[in-house]
Design an enzyme around this catalytic site. Sequence first.
Site, PDB file in Angstrom:
ATOM      1  CG  HIS A 122      -1.915   0.953   1.399  1.00  0.00           C
ATOM      2  ND1 HIS A 122      -1.695   2.251   1.770  1.00  0.00           N
ATOM      3  CD2 HIS A 122      -3.250   0.849   1.214  1.00  0.00           C
ATOM      4  CE1 HIS A 122      -2.837   2.905   1.817  1.00  0.00           C
ATOM      5  NE2 HIS A 122      -3.812   2.082   1.479  1.00  0.00           N
ATOM      6  CE  LYS A 225      -7.119   0.092   6.434  1.00  0.00           C
ATOM      7  NZ  LYS A 225      -7.919   0.523   5.291  1.00  0.00           N
TER       8      LYS A 225
HETATM    9  C1  LIG Z   1      -2.485  -2.735   3.459  1.00  0.00           C
HETATM   10  C2  LIG Z   1      -2.807  -1.363   3.970  1.00  0.00           C
HETATM   11  N1  LIG Z   1      -1.851  -0.639   4.540  1.00  0.00           N
HETATM   12  C3  LIG Z   1      -2.075   0.576   5.034  1.00  0.00           C
HETATM   13  C4  LIG Z   1      -3.315   1.160   4.951  1.00  0.00           C
HETATM   14  C5  LIG Z   1      -3.517   2.516   5.522  1.00  0.00           C
HETATM   15  O1  LIG Z   1      -4.334   2.450   6.626  1.00  0.00           O
HETATM   16  P1  LIG Z   1      -4.888   3.774   7.323  1.00  0.00           P
HETATM   17  O2  LIG Z   1      -5.489   4.592   6.220  1.00  0.00           O
HETATM   18  O3  LIG Z   1      -5.880   3.274   8.293  1.00  0.00           O
HETATM   19  O4  LIG Z   1      -3.720   4.445   7.952  1.00  0.00           O
HETATM   20  C6  LIG Z   1      -4.345   0.464   4.335  1.00  0.00           C
HETATM   21  C7  LIG Z   1      -5.676   1.086   4.183  1.00  0.00           C
HETATM   22  O5  LIG Z   1      -6.388   0.820   3.248  1.00  0.00           O
HETATM   23  C8  LIG Z   1      -4.087  -0.832   3.845  1.00  0.00           C
HETATM   24  O6  LIG Z   1      -5.054  -1.552   3.271  1.00  0.00           O
END
Ligand SMILES: Cc1ncc(COP(=O)(O)O)c(C=O)c1O
Length: 411
Positions: A122, A225
């Site tokens: 991500h 999440k």
């Molecule tokens: C694999 C992964 N990493 C990091 C994130 C980032 O999470 P957050 O927006 O809650 O900081 C996400 C959110 O979609 C994710 O799916």
Amino acid sequence: MLDTARIRADFPLLRERENDRRLVYLDNAATTQKPQAVIDAIVDYYRTTNANVHRGAYALAVRATEAYEAARVRVARFVNAWTPDGVVFTRGTTEAINLVAASYGRANVKAGDSVVVTAMDHHSNLVPWQILCEEKRASIIMVEITEDGRLDLAAFGRALERRPKIVAFPYVSNALGTVNPVAQLVRLAHAAGAVTVVDGAQSTPHLPVDVQALDCDFYALSGHKMLGPMGSGALVAKPALLEAMPPYHGGGEMISRVWDDHSTYNKIPHKFEAGTPNVEGAVGLAAAIAYLEGIGLDHIADHEQTLAAEAIEKLTQIEGVTVYGPRARGHRAGVVSFTYGDIHPHDIATILDQDGICIRAGHHCTQPLMRRLNVAATARASFYLYNGPDDVDALAGALVKAGALFGYVPA
Ligand SMILES: Cc1ncc(COP(=O)(O)O)c(C=O)c1O
């Protein structure tokens, strides 16, 4: 399978109707709905306990501090952290990874060093490392994926031969659903002298996590999440690493003594929690964990894998649909990314919305991955404990309708 009718009754928003239809919420990788128990915990906190933490001399402030610190203990137990002091509350995964990059990274990565990431990361587990490497004149090494969307272990081994300082990867890919062999990756990275950063945004809500068994150095998670409030989350780390790291943000709470021109810092984890924290978020996250533990993470993982397998089977029967990511149970979580001929994923999502079905369309904050899949975007259905086979049927049925509407003609 879980009793989804009973579980759905705990989630007020799932009782709402969308376009006069039952809400079929399949965007759980983006965020999850909240059970009444979490909503109640937040309301109760404000009704009975609210005060600023760690500084009040009166009973109410002590109760607020106790609620906040009890939430830390709950998070620590949930992922089997080394100690509650190794749990730093953050706004979520993104802030947790930025904290590691800005603090550990800045202190330890030098010109000519490298940081390993993967092609399925991500942007949250990529851009902070890019910023660090740019500043330090270090380099990013991106490990490729295999045809079926798994991490290429041979490429991972080659990357480690360059003796990187930091190796970062996701436990579960938000775009492919791939479950990575984290303990094995950590072992290999440690043997090469690197510290490991595991993005746990998509694993913590969906499968049992034991950071000590994984032996990773840093582990990031997002509360929203996993049924908790937005703006809640944590960095879980080996305490000795946190002790040695410089602070991330400066301000109240994180100091020990402040003089005109310098300061000394509080002990961990407070050294990394400058300013008034999100106490409501921590309390809500603790209630979410209690709810998840009441059902059992192994049951949740099993349920979602069954749904994903059913979805893949139904979707691949529709001519023109391509499903991405590994197929084998155990290698994939409840995330199903797909395209349907040349119908734009946004059009698919819009048509499905007319039936009350919420899916995600886009690059899922994984643009390097999308390039490797040769697509600009995919449609993505992601499951959670309140989804059932009826949701899979609704998805497949609506997709067939979308194909007809767009006059999709098999090539
Ligand atoms: C694999 C992964 N990493 C990091 C994130 C980032 O999470 P957050 O927006 O809650 O900081 C996400 C959110 O979609 C994710 O799916």
